[in-house]
Design a protein around this motif. Structure first.
Motif, PDB file in Angstrom:
ATOM      1  N   TYR A 162       1.048  -0.895  -0.016  1.00 17.44           N
ATOM      2  CA  TYR A 162      -0.134   0.091   0.032  1.00 17.44           C
ATOM      3  C   TYR A 162       0.889   1.230  -0.399  1.00 17.44           C
ATOM      4  O   TYR A 162       2.001   1.823   0.500  1.00 17.44           O
ATOM      5  N   GLN A 202      -3.014   0.036  -3.601  1.00 15.10           N
ATOM      6  CA  GLN A 202      -2.526  -0.781  -2.901  1.00 15.10           C
ATOM      7  C   GLN A 202      -2.672  -1.778  -4.509  1.00 15.10           C
ATOM      8  O   GLN A 202      -3.389  -2.097  -5.580  1.00 15.10           O
ATOM      9  N   ARG A 225      -5.303  -3.525  -6.806  1.00 19.12           N
ATOM     10  CA  ARG A 225      -5.799  -4.036  -5.747  1.00 19.12           C
ATOM     11  C   ARG A 225      -7.247  -2.977  -5.514  1.00 19.12           C
ATOM     12  O   ARG A 225      -8.662  -3.367  -5.062  1.00 19.12           O
ATOM     13  N   ALA A 226      -6.618  -1.996  -4.862  1.00 18.61           N
ATOM     14  CA  ALA A 226      -7.321  -0.899  -5.061  1.00 18.61           C
ATOM     15  C   ALA A 226      -6.683   0.982  -4.857  1.00 18.61           C
ATOM     16  O   ALA A 226      -5.479   0.870  -4.999  1.00 18.61           O
ATOM     17  N   SER A 234       1.071  -6.337   3.699  1.00 17.52           N
ATOM     18  CA  SER A 234       0.395  -7.082   4.716  1.00 17.52           C
ATOM     19  C   SER A 234       0.329  -8.531   4.166  1.00 17.52           C
ATOM     20  O   SER A 234       0.643  -8.529   2.825  1.00 17.52           O
ATOM     21  N   GLY A 243      -9.923 -11.632   4.761  1.00 18.09           N
ATOM     22  CA  GLY A 243     -10.474 -10.895   5.872  1.00 18.09           C
ATOM     23  C   GLY A 243      -9.070 -10.276   6.250  1.00 18.09           C
ATOM     24  O   GLY A 243      -8.035  -9.432   5.036  1.00 18.09           O
ATOM     25  N   TYR A 244      -9.048  -9.474   7.300  1.00 22.14           N
ATOM     26  CA  TYR A 244      -7.943  -8.402   6.850  1.00 22.14           C
ATOM     27  C   TYR A 244      -6.933  -9.005   8.189  1.00 22.14           C
ATOM     28  O   TYR A 244      -6.982  -9.232   9.223  1.00 22.14           O
ATOM     29  N   ASN A 245      -6.179  -8.234   7.549  1.00 21.94           N
ATOM     30  CA  ASN A 245      -4.332  -8.452   7.638  1.00 21.94           C
ATOM     31  C   ASN A 245      -3.870  -6.905   8.075  1.00 21.94           C
ATOM     32  O   ASN A 245      -4.014  -6.239   6.766  1.00 21.94           O
ATOM     33  N   GLU A 246      -3.587  -7.038   9.219  1.00 17.80           N
ATOM     34  CA  GLU A 246      -2.628  -5.513  10.161  1.00 17.80           C
ATOM     35  C   GLU A 246      -1.934  -5.349   9.127  1.00 17.80           C
ATOM     36  O   GLU A 246      -1.365  -6.265   8.272  1.00 17.80           O
ATOM     37  N   GLN A 247      -1.637  -4.048   8.878  1.00 21.24           N
ATOM     38  CA  GLN A 247      -1.078  -3.475   8.096  1.00 21.24           C
ATOM     39  C   GLN A 247       0.242  -3.532   8.690  1.00 21.24           C
ATOM     40  O   GLN A 247       0.493  -2.432   9.566  1.00 21.24           O
ATOM     41  N   PHE A 284       3.587  -0.742   8.309  1.00 24.25           N
ATOM     42  CA  PHE A 284       4.463   1.157   8.129  1.00 24.25           C
ATOM     43  C   PHE A 284       5.835   0.424   7.189  1.00 24.25           C
ATOM     44  O   PHE A 284       6.124   0.139   8.781  1.00 24.25           O
ATOM     45  N   GLY A 285       6.728   1.588   6.535  1.00 24.05           N
ATOM     46  CA  GLY A 285       7.742   1.365   6.328  1.00 24.05           C
ATOM     47  C   GLY A 285       7.873   2.956   6.907  1.00 24.05           C
ATOM     48  O   GLY A 285       7.555   3.736   7.475  1.00 24.05           O
ATOM     49  N   TYR A 328     -11.105  -0.693  14.361  1.00 24.53           N
ATOM     50  CA  TYR A 328      -9.108  -0.408  14.394  1.00 24.53           C
ATOM     51  C   TYR A 328      -8.373   0.301  15.199  1.00 24.53           C
ATOM     52  O   TYR A 328      -9.123   1.376  15.269  1.00 24.53           O
ATOM     53  N   TYR A 352      -4.876   2.399  15.569  1.00 19.07           N
ATOM     54  CA  TYR A 352      -3.031   2.348  14.825  1.00 19.07           C
ATOM     55  C   TYR A 352      -2.507   3.400  15.159  1.00 19.07           C
ATOM     56  O   TYR A 352      -3.399   4.465  16.047  1.00 19.07           O
ATOM     57  N   GLY A 361       6.488   5.802  10.124  1.00 16.49           N
ATOM     58  CA  GLY A 361       5.093   5.475  10.274  1.00 16.49           C
ATOM     59  C   GLY A 361       3.859   4.322  11.638  1.00 16.49           C
ATOM     60  O   GLY A 361       4.682   4.149  12.227  1.00 16.49           O
ATOM     61  N   PRO A 362       3.013   4.185  10.684  1.00 15.10           N
ATOM     62  CA  PRO A 362       1.828   4.575  12.021  1.00 15.10           C
ATOM     63  C   PRO A 362       1.877   2.846  12.077  1.00 15.10           C
ATOM     64  O   PRO A 362       2.734   1.752  10.972  1.00 15.10           O
ATOM     65  N   TYR A 390       0.246  -0.340  14.088  1.00 14.88           N
ATOM     66  CA  TYR A 390      -1.303  -1.147  14.613  1.00 14.88           C
ATOM     67  C   TYR A 390      -0.761  -1.623  15.759  1.00 14.88           C
ATOM     68  O   TYR A 390       0.250  -2.229  16.540  1.00 14.88           O
ATOM     69  N   THR A 434     -13.266  -5.129   6.312  1.00 15.42           N
ATOM     70  CA  THR A 434     -13.023  -5.967   5.407  1.00 15.42           C
ATOM     71  C   THR A 434     -13.353  -6.918   4.656  1.00 15.42           C
ATOM     72  O   THR A 434     -12.594  -7.488   3.532  1.00 15.42           O
ATOM     73  N   ALA A 453     -10.119  -5.403  -0.198  1.00 17.35           N
ATOM     74  CA  ALA A 453      -9.449  -4.077  -0.135  1.00 17.35           C
ATOM     75  C   ALA A 453      -8.950  -3.562   1.007  1.00 17.35           C
ATOM     76  O   ALA A 453     -10.001  -3.001   2.036  1.00 17.35           O
ATOM     77  N   ASN A 454      -7.899  -4.038   1.857  1.00 18.04           N
ATOM     78  CA  ASN A 454      -7.956  -3.479   2.747  1.00 18.04           C
ATOM     79  C   ASN A 454      -7.207  -2.238   3.354  1.00 18.04           C
ATOM     80  O   ASN A 454      -6.437  -1.911   4.597  1.00 18.04           O
TER      81      ASN A 454
END
Lengths: 114, 112
Positions: free
Chosen positions: A33, A48, A55-56, A94, A99-103, A105-106, B34, B36, B43-44, B46, B93, B97-98
Protein backbone atom coordinates in the motif's frame (compact mmCIF):
# COMPACT_ATOMS: atom_id res chain seq x y z
CA UNK A 1 11.53 -2.30 12.90
CA UNK A 2 8.47 -3.30 10.87
CA UNK A 3 10.41 -5.21 8.24
CA UNK A 4 9.27 -2.84 5.49
CA UNK A 5 12.04 -0.82 3.90
CA UNK A 6 11.75 2.37 1.92
CA UNK A 7 14.34 4.27 -0.05
CA UNK A 8 15.39 6.97 -0.16
CA UNK A 9 14.76 8.37 3.30
CA UNK A 10 14.84 11.95 2.08
CA UNK A 11 14.44 13.42 -1.37
CA UNK A 12 14.77 17.04 -2.40
CA UNK A 13 13.90 18.03 -5.93
CA UNK A 14 12.53 20.88 -8.00
CA UNK A 15 9.11 21.54 -9.46
CA UNK A 16 8.47 19.79 -12.75
CA UNK A 17 10.83 16.93 -11.98
CA UNK A 18 10.11 13.22 -11.69
CA UNK A 19 11.10 10.94 -8.81
CA UNK A 20 10.77 7.27 -7.93
CA UNK A 21 10.19 5.99 -4.44
CA UNK A 22 10.97 2.39 -3.66
CA UNK A 23 9.44 -0.01 -1.16
CA UNK A 24 10.35 -3.56 -0.16
CA UNK A 25 7.61 -5.37 1.75
CA UNK A 26 8.08 -7.78 4.63
CA UNK A 27 9.11 -11.25 3.59
CA UNK A 28 6.02 -13.22 2.57
CA UNK A 29 3.70 -10.23 2.28
CA UNK A 30 1.91 -9.96 -1.04
CA UNK A 31 0.09 -6.67 -0.56
CA UNK A 32 1.75 -3.28 -0.79
CA UNK A 33 0.00 0.00 0.00
CA UNK A 34 1.11 3.56 -0.61
CA UNK A 35 0.00 6.47 1.57
CA UNK A 36 0.74 10.18 1.42
CA UNK A 37 0.89 12.36 4.52
CA UNK A 38 0.94 16.10 4.09
CA UNK A 39 0.37 18.76 6.72
CA UNK A 40 -3.00 19.86 5.38
CA UNK A 41 -4.40 16.51 4.20
CA UNK A 42 -3.30 14.05 6.84
CA UNK A 43 -2.70 10.41 5.93
CA UNK A 44 -4.27 9.60 2.57
CA UNK A 45 -4.43 6.21 0.90
CA UNK A 46 -3.06 6.29 -2.64
CA UNK A 47 -3.01 2.79 -4.10
CA UNK A 48 -2.74 -0.91 -3.23
CA UNK A 49 -1.12 -3.75 -5.12
CA UNK A 50 -1.55 -7.43 -4.46
CA UNK A 51 0.89 -9.91 -5.97
CA UNK A 52 1.69 -7.61 -8.86
CA UNK A 53 -1.80 -6.43 -9.65
CA UNK A 54 -3.59 -3.24 -8.70
CA UNK A 55 -6.19 -4.01 -6.02
CA UNK A 56 -7.54 -0.64 -4.89
CA UNK A 57 -7.12 2.98 -5.78
CA UNK A 58 -7.54 6.00 -3.54
CA UNK A 59 -6.79 9.67 -3.99
CA UNK A 60 -3.91 9.16 -6.37
CA UNK A 61 -3.25 11.90 -8.90
CA UNK A 62 -2.87 11.09 -12.59
CA UNK A 63 0.71 12.41 -12.37
CA UNK A 64 1.45 9.56 -9.97
CA UNK A 65 1.77 5.92 -10.87
CA UNK A 66 2.88 2.77 -9.14
CA UNK A 67 3.74 -0.80 -9.88
CA UNK A 68 4.65 -3.97 -8.06
CA UNK A 69 7.34 -6.15 -9.54
CA UNK A 70 7.64 -9.98 -9.61
CA UNK A 71 9.94 -9.88 -6.57
CA UNK A 72 7.08 -7.98 -4.84
CA UNK A 73 8.92 -4.74 -4.31
CA UNK A 74 6.99 -1.67 -5.38
CA UNK A 75 7.80 1.70 -6.84
CA UNK A 76 5.80 4.91 -6.70
CA UNK A 77 6.54 7.30 -9.54
CA UNK A 78 5.73 10.97 -9.12
CA UNK A 79 6.03 13.22 -12.15
CA UNK A 80 5.58 16.91 -13.01
CA UNK A 81 6.12 17.60 -9.35
CA UNK A 82 4.44 20.56 -7.71
CA UNK A 83 5.13 22.29 -4.43
CA UNK A 84 2.03 20.66 -2.97
CA UNK A 85 3.48 17.21 -3.51
CA UNK A 86 5.88 17.80 -0.66
CA UNK A 87 4.92 15.19 1.90
CA UNK A 88 5.83 12.01 3.70
CA UNK A 89 5.17 8.95 1.58
CA UNK A 90 4.62 5.71 3.43
CA UNK A 91 4.58 2.22 2.11
CA UNK A 92 2.90 -0.60 4.03
CA UNK A 93 2.59 -4.32 3.47
CA UNK A 94 0.32 -7.03 4.75
CA UNK A 95 0.21 -10.79 4.68
CA UNK A 96 -1.92 -12.74 2.22
CA UNK A 97 -5.14 -14.34 3.38
CA UNK A 98 -8.82 -13.72 3.80
CA UNK A 99 -10.20 -10.94 5.92
CA UNK A 100 -8.16 -8.21 7.49
CA UNK A 101 -4.44 -8.42 7.94
CA UNK A 102 -2.65 -5.71 9.87
CA UNK A 103 -0.54 -3.39 7.84
CA UNK A 104 3.12 -2.90 8.63
CA UNK A 105 4.39 0.52 7.69
CA UNK A 106 7.83 1.49 6.54
CA UNK A 107 9.74 4.50 7.88
CA UNK A 108 8.61 6.69 4.98
CA UNK A 109 10.26 8.87 2.36
CA UNK A 110 10.20 12.60 2.99
CA UNK A 111 9.83 14.41 -0.33
CA UNK A 112 10.54 18.10 -0.53
CA UNK A 113 9.72 19.92 -3.75
CA UNK A 114 11.37 23.33 -4.09
CA UNK B 1 -17.01 3.01 5.48
CA UNK B 2 -18.40 4.49 8.68
CA UNK B 3 -16.98 7.79 9.81
CA UNK B 4 -15.30 8.07 13.20
CA UNK B 5 -15.10 10.98 15.62
CA UNK B 6 -12.26 11.35 18.11
CA UNK B 7 -11.20 14.14 20.46
CA UNK B 8 -8.42 16.23 18.98
CA UNK B 9 -6.09 15.88 21.94
CA UNK B 10 -5.76 14.34 25.38
CA UNK B 11 -3.25 14.34 28.20
CA UNK B 12 -2.46 11.47 30.52
CA UNK B 13 -0.13 11.21 33.51
CA UNK B 14 2.69 8.72 33.18
CA UNK B 15 1.80 5.40 34.80
CA UNK B 16 -1.93 6.04 34.65
CA UNK B 17 -4.39 4.44 32.27
CA UNK B 18 -5.05 6.33 29.06
CA UNK B 19 -8.62 5.98 27.79
CA UNK B 20 -9.10 7.13 24.21
CA UNK B 21 -12.71 7.30 23.03
CA UNK B 22 -14.00 6.91 19.50
CA UNK B 23 -17.50 7.46 18.21
CA UNK B 24 -18.65 5.46 15.19
CA UNK B 25 -22.41 5.76 15.38
CA UNK B 26 -22.98 4.78 11.73
CA UNK B 27 -20.99 1.54 11.91
CA UNK B 28 -22.54 -1.41 10.08
CA UNK B 29 -22.59 -5.05 11.07
CA UNK B 30 -19.63 -6.09 8.91
CA UNK B 31 -17.30 -3.32 9.98
CA UNK B 32 -14.45 -3.83 12.38
CA UNK B 33 -12.89 -1.18 14.59
CA UNK B 34 -9.11 -0.80 14.24
CA UNK B 35 -6.66 1.30 16.15
CA UNK B 36 -3.32 2.48 14.86
CA UNK B 37 -0.92 5.01 16.28
CA UNK B 38 1.76 7.22 14.79
CA UNK B 39 4.70 8.38 16.83
CA UNK B 40 6.08 11.64 15.50
CA UNK B 41 6.33 11.16 11.71
CA UNK B 42 7.18 7.48 11.97
CA UNK B 43 5.10 4.97 10.04
CA UNK B 44 1.78 4.16 11.72
CA UNK B 45 1.75 1.12 13.97
CA UNK B 46 -1.10 -1.34 14.39
CA UNK B 47 -2.42 -1.62 17.95
CA UNK B 48 -5.56 -3.72 18.06
CA UNK B 49 -8.87 -4.42 16.34
CA UNK B 50 -12.26 -5.88 17.19
CA UNK B 51 -15.77 -6.52 15.95
CA UNK B 52 -18.13 -6.99 18.89
CA UNK B 53 -16.28 -8.40 21.86
CA UNK B 54 -13.72 -6.64 23.95
CA UNK B 55 -10.18 -7.42 22.94
CA UNK B 56 -6.85 -7.31 24.75
CA UNK B 57 -3.29 -7.77 23.63
CA UNK B 58 0.14 -6.90 24.94
CA UNK B 59 -0.26 -3.28 23.92
CA UNK B 60 -3.81 -2.31 24.82
CA UNK B 61 -7.42 -3.20 25.44
CA UNK B 62 -10.33 -2.36 23.20
CA UNK B 63 -13.77 -1.92 24.72
CA UNK B 64 -16.67 -1.81 22.26
CA UNK B 65 -20.13 -0.82 23.49
CA UNK B 66 -22.95 -3.29 23.07
CA UNK B 67 -24.59 -1.22 20.33
CA UNK B 68 -21.14 -0.88 18.67
CA UNK B 69 -21.61 2.86 18.21
CA UNK B 70 -18.55 3.73 20.22
CA UNK B 71 -15.36 2.21 21.55
CA UNK B 72 -12.50 3.00 23.90
CA UNK B 73 -8.86 2.16 23.53
CA UNK B 74 -7.18 1.66 26.89
CA UNK B 75 -3.44 1.85 27.45
CA UNK B 76 -3.26 0.43 30.99
CA UNK B 77 -0.05 2.08 32.16
CA UNK B 78 0.90 4.92 29.86
CA UNK B 79 4.57 5.70 29.37
CA UNK B 80 6.28 8.66 27.72
CA UNK B 81 6.83 6.46 24.65
CA UNK B 82 3.06 6.23 24.22
CA UNK B 83 2.92 9.91 23.23
CA UNK B 84 1.54 9.70 19.70
CA UNK B 85 -1.45 10.34 17.46
CA UNK B 86 -3.99 7.53 17.83
CA UNK B 87 -6.29 6.72 14.94
CA UNK B 88 -9.60 4.91 15.24
CA UNK B 89 -10.60 3.39 11.90
CA UNK B 90 -13.73 1.51 10.92
CA UNK B 91 -13.39 -0.82 7.98
CA UNK B 92 -15.38 -3.49 6.22
CA UNK B 93 -12.86 -6.20 5.46
CA UNK B 94 -15.20 -8.06 3.15
CA UNK B 95 -14.64 -5.52 0.39
CA UNK B 96 -11.40 -7.31 -0.40
CA UNK B 97 -9.31 -4.20 -0.19
CA UNK B 98 -7.68 -3.50 3.15
CA UNK B 99 -6.66 0.09 2.55
CA UNK B 100 -7.12 2.28 5.60
CA UNK B 101 -8.82 5.65 5.83
CA UNK B 102 -7.18 7.69 8.57
CA UNK B 103 -9.03 10.59 10.13
CA UNK B 104 -7.43 13.29 12.23
CA UNK B 105 -6.93 11.05 15.26
CA UNK B 106 -6.31 11.96 18.89
CA UNK B 107 -2.99 13.41 19.90
CA UNK B 108 -2.15 11.79 23.23
CA UNK B 109 0.49 13.45 25.35
CA UNK B 110 1.82 11.47 28.30
CA UNK B 111 3.02 13.83 31.00
CA UNK B 112 5.84 12.90 33.39
Amino acid sequence: DSGVTQTPKHLITATGQRVTLRCSPRSGDLSVYWYQQSLDQGLQFLIQYYNGEERAKGNILERFSAQQFPDLHSELNLSSLELGDSALYFCASSAPGLGYNEQFFGPGTRLTVL
Amino acid sequence: DAKTTQPTSMDCAEGRAANLPCNHSTISGNEYVYWYRQIHSQGPQYIIHGLKNNETNEMASLIITEDRKSSTLILPHATLRDTAVYYCIVRDTKTGANNLFFGTGTRLTVIP
